[in-house]
Design an enzyme around this catalytic site. Structure first.
Site, PDB file in Angstrom:
ATOM      1  N   GLY A 168       1.589   1.346   6.758  1.00  0.00           N
ATOM      2  CA  GLY A 168       2.997   1.729   6.874  1.00  0.00           C
ATOM      3  C   GLY A 168       3.200   3.171   6.466  1.00  0.00           C
ATOM      4  O   GLY A 168       2.275   3.984   6.493  1.00  0.00           O
TER       5      GLY A 168
ATOM      6  N   HIS B  43       2.032   1.323 -13.153  1.00  0.00           N
ATOM      7  CA  HIS B  43       2.954   1.223 -12.006  1.00  0.00           C
ATOM      8  C   HIS B  43       3.938   2.402 -11.973  1.00  0.00           C
ATOM      9  O   HIS B  43       5.147   2.218 -12.136  1.00  0.00           O
ATOM     10  CB  HIS B  43       3.720  -0.107 -12.033  1.00  0.00           C
ATOM     11  CG  HIS B  43       4.242  -0.506 -10.683  1.00  0.00           C
ATOM     12  ND1 HIS B  43       4.416  -1.819 -10.311  1.00  0.00           N
ATOM     13  CD2 HIS B  43       4.633   0.241  -9.616  1.00  0.00           C
ATOM     14  CE1 HIS B  43       4.890  -1.860  -9.069  1.00  0.00           C
ATOM     15  NE2 HIS B  43       5.038  -0.624  -8.636  1.00  0.00           N
TER      16      HIS B  43
HETATM   17  O1  LIG Z   1       6.417  -0.475  -6.418  1.00  0.00           O
HETATM   18  C1  LIG Z   1       7.406   0.169  -6.330  1.00  0.00           C
HETATM   19  C2  LIG Z   1       8.486  -0.148  -5.471  1.00  0.00           C
HETATM   20  O2  LIG Z   1       8.457  -1.199  -4.811  1.00  0.00           O
HETATM   21  O3  LIG Z   1       9.441   0.642  -5.435  1.00  0.00           O
END
Ligand SMILES: O=CC(=O)O
Length: 338
Positions: free
Chosen positions: A161, A303
């Site tokens: 993507g 993350h």
């Molecule tokens: O992982 C991060 C998001 O989905 O914005």
């Protein structure tokens, strides 16, 4: 006319709260911290809400939407991934779902490159050695901290993507020789071919025949697909053991796409060279002595793919715009088709 109630589950960028406060017909119930709100607070305050702004760490499930009741019209998620939202629960009540796919593409693509280079060039291991005071015992030797070079390599994308394509665009300037991709519609480029990568690329970009080809022919694998029941643990023992011993795996998607126990085994047995993870199963609850954190060739980040200041401001502002459009019945900046 009674105001519509909107629940906001975090303190976001000031400019986003300002946008919301300028809406005369909205009453905002705000969790006054940038840390996650309590689930009990959310369930209680969701009652009779028309909209909720939440993030990937707030589960939006049957329990939450039924706690809100029939007034709920829109969920605005400050994220690109929406696996924390139950589509069924929204769809059957005609609740709209906004998300923020475009504005974080560059930030996450940059991080994918960073993790690739960190994994190939052993950045975690090298930094640890210096921080532990080991450098004096590590004189320059011909193969000290050497790793594979990105130039001339084949990069494989599991999911192709926007973020994968923006990552590939960056990789091309590093002199890679070929790209392979695997999407849920094998044989076709992703419908989100925003960068015209497949048509205009100076290097071959080929659709892999299956995960086996992707795993065995790539020097770098970027995991960028959505988390669905089909992609959970797609990168498991079989996949990892098919990879080149000099290969590196980078996950910037969702933790459960990679089986962490299998990854630990592949690293311990030197079946792959290294890994760079921005996401991991059960995050953020990773114990300090988790075996993945003891792998010198594995870099783990908490993350932070979209964590540039500009991107986080834009994500918050776009989410407010999505919410307002959803409440007014207008077109959102980005809406998930449920
Ligand atoms: O992982 C991060 C998001 O989905 O914005």
């Amino acid at each position: 006319m009674a105001k519509q109630k909107v629940v906001v589950t975090r303190k976001f960028a000031e400019s986003a709260h300002k946008l919301l406060s300028q809406e005369p017909d909205i009453e905002t119930i705000q969790w006054e911290s940038d840390r996650p709100c309590d689930r009990a607070w959310l369930l209680e305050n969701a009652k009779n809400a028309s909209g909720i702004i939440l993030t990937l760490s707030d589960k939006c499930d049957e329990e939450l939407v039924s706690a809100a009741g029939p007034s709920l019209k829109v969920i605005a998620s400050v994220s690109v991934g929406t696996d924390h939202v139950s589509r069924d629960a929204l769809k059957k009540r005609s609740i709209r779902l906004g998300y923020t796919p475009n504005c974080l593409t560059d930030a996450v693509a940059d991080l994918s490159i960073m993790l690739t280079l960190m994994a190939q060039r052993r950045a975690g291991e090298a930094m640890q050695a210096v921080l532990k005071g080991d450098w004096p015992n590590m004189p320059w030797t011909p193969f000290l901290m050497t790793g594979p070079q990105i130039t001339g390599s084949t990069v494989g994308f599991l999911g192709f993507g926007r973020i994968a394509q923006a990552t590939l665009k960056r990789f091309i300037s590093f002199g890679i020789k070929r790209a392979l991709y695997l999407t849920s519609t094998p044989g076709k480029p992703s419908k989100a071919d925003y960068y015209g990568m497949v048509k205009e690329s100076p290097i071959p970009i080929e659709s892999a025949q299956g995960w086996e080809q992707l795993a065995s022919e790539s020097d770098v694998i970027i995991v960028g697909c959505n988390l669905t029941p089909d992609t959970k643990h797609l990168v498991g023992t079989e996949f990892l053991f098919k990879m080149k011993k000099t290969g590196v795996l980078v996950n910037i998607a969702r933790g459960p796409v990679v089986d962490t126990a299998a990854l630990v085994k592949a690293l311990e047995e030197e079946e792959i060279f290294g890994a760079g993870l921005d996401v991991i199963e059960n995050e953020p609850n990773i114990e300090k002595d988790h075996p993945i954190l003891r792998q010198p060739r594995c870099v783990v980040l908490p993350h932070v793919g979209s964590a540039t200041i500009e991107t986080r401001v834009q994500m918050a502002e776009e989410s407010v715009k999505n919410l307002i459009a959803g409440l007014k019945g207008d077109v959102m900046v980005n809406e998930v088709e449920l």
